[in-house]
Design an enzyme around this catalytic site. Structure first.
Site, PDB file in Angstrom:
ATOM      1  N   PRO A 119       0.832  -1.213   0.000  1.00  0.00           N
ATOM      2  CA  PRO A 119       0.000   0.000   0.000  1.00  0.00           C
ATOM      3  C   PRO A 119       0.865   1.262   0.000  1.00  0.00           C
ATOM      4  O   PRO A 119       0.860   2.055   0.949  1.00  0.00           O
ATOM      5  CB  PRO A 119      -0.796  -0.140   1.297  1.00  0.00           C
ATOM      6  CG  PRO A 119       0.135  -0.874   2.217  1.00  0.00           C
ATOM      7  CD  PRO A 119       0.898  -1.833   1.339  1.00  0.00           C
ATOM      8  N   LYS A 120       1.603   1.483  -1.093  1.00  0.00           N
ATOM      9  CA  LYS A 120       2.607   2.538  -1.135  1.00  0.00           C
ATOM     10  C   LYS A 120       2.073   3.800  -1.801  1.00  0.00           C
ATOM     11  O   LYS A 120       1.396   3.740  -2.826  1.00  0.00           O
ATOM     12  CB  LYS A 120       3.849   2.041  -1.893  1.00  0.00           C
ATOM     13  CG  LYS A 120       4.524   0.864  -1.215  1.00  0.00           C
ATOM     14  CD  LYS A 120       5.837   0.495  -1.884  1.00  0.00           C
ATOM     15  CE  LYS A 120       6.550  -0.597  -1.100  1.00  0.00           C
ATOM     16  NZ  LYS A 120       7.897  -0.872  -1.579  1.00  0.00           N
TER      17      LYS A 120
END
Length: 249
Positions: A119-120
């Site tokens: 989840p960047k």
């Protein structure tokens, strides 16, 4: 370019100049500042997807310096990891769910999202030293989102628990949309860090503050009490992952 050429070359986008090279990915002298804190249990349950289970109201807030990483270069990241457990046919397995990550480098953002489902998001994390203090900060644009401080190498830690924690499985929620906007891939992904060489681990007094932000909502898991902190440096390889659960099956 014919159809077979596309099939053969397709690894990542853009087709003719991928944003990152094929893995696995080796990290040298990867430096961690991790503050474990107590938070609201209902807030944790609201963000951790089944079949993962939250056991304790704990979050690990991480700042990580990566000065030497295969294909990704020199960068820093920051985010939240939640201790979880997973019930399998072999019994209850302890691990960690990666909830949020903020990076200052495009290739690991693209590679992390496309390959594993990390989840960047793009932001400005930093891990640095102020005389006798380790300082981690996260800014989203010009807005301060998180700050951690920790005394520098007050007490050395036994490497065995650190290595055992690194060896635990990590879990991600990988979501890739279809061209019509619906989910084409929605999977719980498992990955491991392997080939680990620990250069040292230390603990000291620490503090952590999180600030509300609309697009970097780390403060939605509020800091109620700092439980512990660890600073360590290690070489490790980020292995490719496996699918633990397909939500669309």
């Amino acid at each position: 370019m014919n159809i077979e050429d596309v099939r053969r070359q397709a690894f990542a986008m853009p087709l003719t100049s991928p944003a990152f090279p094929p893995g696995p990915y080796r990290f040298m002298r990867r430096e961690f500042l991790i503050v474990t804190y107590r938070t609201d249990m209902d807030a944790l349950r609201a963000v951790v997807p089944e079949p993962l289970e939250v056991v304790e109201p704990l979050v690990k807030y991480e700042f990580i310096r990566m000065p030497d990483s295969t294909g990704f270069g020199d960068y820093t990241e920051s985010g939240q990891v939640i201790p979880v457990q997973l019930r399998t046919a072999k019994g209850v397995e302890k691990g960690a769910y990666v909830h949020a990550m903020y990076l200052n480098d495009h290739p690991p953002i693209a590679g992390g999202r496309e390959l594993w489902g990390f989840p960047k998001k793009l932001a400005s994390p930093a891990l640095d030293y102020e005389t006798d203090v380790i300082v981690g900060t996260l800014d989203y644009g010009k807005v301060r989102v998180a700050k951690a401080t920790m005394g520098f190498k007050h007490r050395a830690l036994d490497p065995a628990p650190i290595l055992a924690g690194i060896a635990q499985p990590n879990f991600l929620l990988k979501i890739i949309p279809h061209v019509d906007g619906t989910a084409r891939i929605c999977e719980l992904v498992r990955y491991h860090m392997v080939e680990v060489t620990l250069h040292g681990a230390w603990t000291a007094p620490a503090s952590l503050e999180l600030h509300p932000h609309a697009l970097a909502p780390v403060a939605d898991l509020p800091v109620l009490k700092v439980e512990s902190a660890v600073h360590y440096i290690a070489d490790m390889t980020l292995a490719l992952g496996t699918v633990e659960h397909d939500y669309l099956a």
